[in-house]
Scaffold this motif. Structure first.
Motif, PDB file in Angstrom:
ATOM      1  N   GLY A  14       0.809  -1.214   0.000  1.00  0.00           N
ATOM      2  CA  GLY A  14       0.000   0.000   0.000  1.00  0.00           C
ATOM      3  C   GLY A  14       0.843   1.265   0.000  1.00  0.00           C
ATOM      4  N   PHE A  15       2.021   1.184   0.595  1.00  0.00           N
ATOM      5  CA  PHE A  15       2.924   2.329   0.572  1.00  0.00           C
ATOM      6  C   PHE A  15       3.299   2.684  -0.863  1.00  0.00           C
ATOM      7  N   LEU A  16       3.498   1.678  -1.697  1.00  0.00           N
ATOM      8  CA  LEU A  16       3.871   1.928  -3.089  1.00  0.00           C
ATOM      9  C   LEU A  16       2.747   2.634  -3.844  1.00  0.00           C
ATOM     10  N   VAL A  17       1.512   2.268  -3.543  1.00  0.00           N
ATOM     11  CA  VAL A  17       0.367   2.923  -4.181  1.00  0.00           C
ATOM     12  C   VAL A  17       0.313   4.393  -3.763  1.00  0.00           C
ATOM     13  N   ALA A  18       0.445   4.645  -2.468  1.00  0.00           N
ATOM     14  CA  ALA A  18       0.390   6.023  -1.975  1.00  0.00           C
ATOM     15  C   ALA A  18       1.560   6.851  -2.498  1.00  0.00           C
ATOM     16  N   ALA A  19       2.755   6.281  -2.475  1.00  0.00           N
ATOM     17  CA  ALA A  19       3.929   7.015  -2.949  1.00  0.00           C
ATOM     18  C   ALA A  19       3.821   7.297  -4.447  1.00  0.00           C
ATOM     19  N   GLY A  20       3.314   6.335  -5.200  1.00  0.00           N
ATOM     20  CA  GLY A  20       3.134   6.559  -6.632  1.00  0.00           C
ATOM     21  C   GLY A  20       2.135   7.660  -6.915  1.00  0.00           C
ATOM     22  N   ALA A  21       1.028   7.665  -6.184  1.00  0.00           N
ATOM     23  CA  ALA A  21       0.002   8.689  -6.383  1.00  0.00           C
ATOM     24  C   ALA A  21       0.532  10.073  -6.023  1.00  0.00           C
ATOM     25  N   LEU A  22       1.212  10.188  -4.887  1.00  0.00           N
ATOM     26  CA  LEU A  22       1.754  11.487  -4.474  1.00  0.00           C
ATOM     27  C   LEU A  22       2.881  11.942  -5.393  1.00  0.00           C
ATOM     28  N   ALA A  26       2.824  15.231  -7.792  1.00  0.00           N
ATOM     29  CA  ALA A  26       3.866  16.256  -7.686  1.00  0.00           C
ATOM     30  C   ALA A  26       4.515  16.514  -9.042  1.00  0.00           C
ATOM     31  N   ILE A  27       4.839  15.451  -9.759  1.00  0.00           N
ATOM     32  CA  ILE A  27       5.442  15.618 -11.084  1.00  0.00           C
ATOM     33  C   ILE A  27       4.441  16.257 -12.032  1.00  0.00           C
ATOM     34  N   THR A  35      -3.779  16.214 -12.432  1.00  0.00           N
ATOM     35  CA  THR A  35      -4.686  15.056 -12.431  1.00  0.00           C
ATOM     36  C   THR A  35      -4.144  13.899 -13.265  1.00  0.00           C
ATOM     37  N   PRO A  36      -3.707  14.125 -14.503  1.00  0.00           N
ATOM     38  CA  PRO A  36      -3.115  12.996 -15.239  1.00  0.00           C
ATOM     39  C   PRO A  36      -1.864  12.445 -14.551  1.00  0.00           C
ATOM     40  N   GLY A  37      -1.074  13.311 -13.946  1.00  0.00           N
ATOM     41  CA  GLY A  37       0.103  12.839 -13.212  1.00  0.00           C
ATOM     42  C   GLY A  37      -0.286  11.958 -12.046  1.00  0.00           C
ATOM     43  N   PHE A  38      -1.330  12.377 -11.323  1.00  0.00           N
ATOM     44  CA  PHE A  38      -1.829  11.574 -10.202  1.00  0.00           C
ATOM     45  C   PHE A  38      -2.297  10.204 -10.685  1.00  0.00           C
ATOM     46  N   LEU A  39      -3.051  10.183 -11.780  1.00  0.00           N
ATOM     47  CA  LEU A  39      -3.590   8.915 -12.283  1.00  0.00           C
ATOM     48  C   LEU A  39      -2.487   7.993 -12.788  1.00  0.00           C
ATOM     49  N   VAL A  40      -1.512   8.553 -13.477  1.00  0.00           N
ATOM     50  CA  VAL A  40      -0.386   7.735 -13.945  1.00  0.00           C
ATOM     51  C   VAL A  40       0.407   7.208 -12.751  1.00  0.00           C
ATOM     52  N   GLY A  41       0.662   8.076 -11.772  1.00  0.00           N
ATOM     53  CA  GLY A  41       1.370   7.642 -10.570  1.00  0.00           C
ATOM     54  C   GLY A  41       0.606   6.581  -9.801  1.00  0.00           C
ATOM     55  N   LEU A  42      -0.711   6.724  -9.756  1.00  0.00           N
ATOM     56  CA  LEU A  42      -1.543   5.725  -9.088  1.00  0.00           C
ATOM     57  C   LEU A  42      -1.436   4.377  -9.801  1.00  0.00           C
ATOM     58  N   GLY A  43      -1.466   4.406 -11.114  1.00  0.00           N
ATOM     59  CA  GLY A  43      -1.330   3.167 -11.884  1.00  0.00           C
ATOM     60  C   GLY A  43       0.026   2.521 -11.700  1.00  0.00           C
ATOM     61  N   GLY A  45       2.053   2.911  -9.133  1.00  0.00           N
ATOM     62  CA  GLY A  45       2.119   2.411  -7.758  1.00  0.00           C
ATOM     63  C   GLY A  45       1.326   1.132  -7.568  1.00  0.00           C
ATOM     64  N   ALA A  46       0.148   1.051  -8.198  1.00  0.00           N
ATOM     65  CA  ALA A  46      -0.662  -0.166  -8.100  1.00  0.00           C
ATOM     66  C   ALA A  46       0.044  -1.331  -8.781  1.00  0.00           C
ATOM     67  N   LEU A  47       0.675  -1.073  -9.918  1.00  0.00           N
ATOM     68  CA  LEU A  47       1.424  -2.130 -10.605  1.00  0.00           C
ATOM     69  C   LEU A  47       2.587  -2.604  -9.741  1.00  0.00           C
ATOM     70  N   ALA A  48       3.287  -1.678  -9.123  1.00  0.00           N
ATOM     71  CA  ALA A  48       4.392  -2.055  -8.239  1.00  0.00           C
ATOM     72  C   ALA A  48       3.890  -2.872  -7.046  1.00  0.00           C
TER      73      ALA A  48
END
Length: 58
Positions: A14-22, A26-27, A35-43, A45-48
């Protein structure tokens, strides 16, 4: 009565999902597309997290 087998605590993916989203937000914010950055980061992080889970099963 049977005793269930002991399980280890597992790995906290779950840390990877949160870190990816944040991180993605930020990027994305830095390039004007939060918003697209958040969604890409969420994806990402979820994959990781899925890869961590899959590796821990074996």
């Amino acid at each position: 009565m049977t005793v269930p087998p002991e399980r280890d605590g597992g790995t906290a993916g779950g840390f990877l999902v949160a870190a990816g989203a944040l991180g993605g937000a930020a990027i994305g914010f830095s390039i004007g597309e939060a918003t697209p950055g958040f969604l890409v980061g969420l994806g990402v992080g979820a994959l990781a997290a899925l890869l961590v889970w899959w590796r821990g099963r074996g």
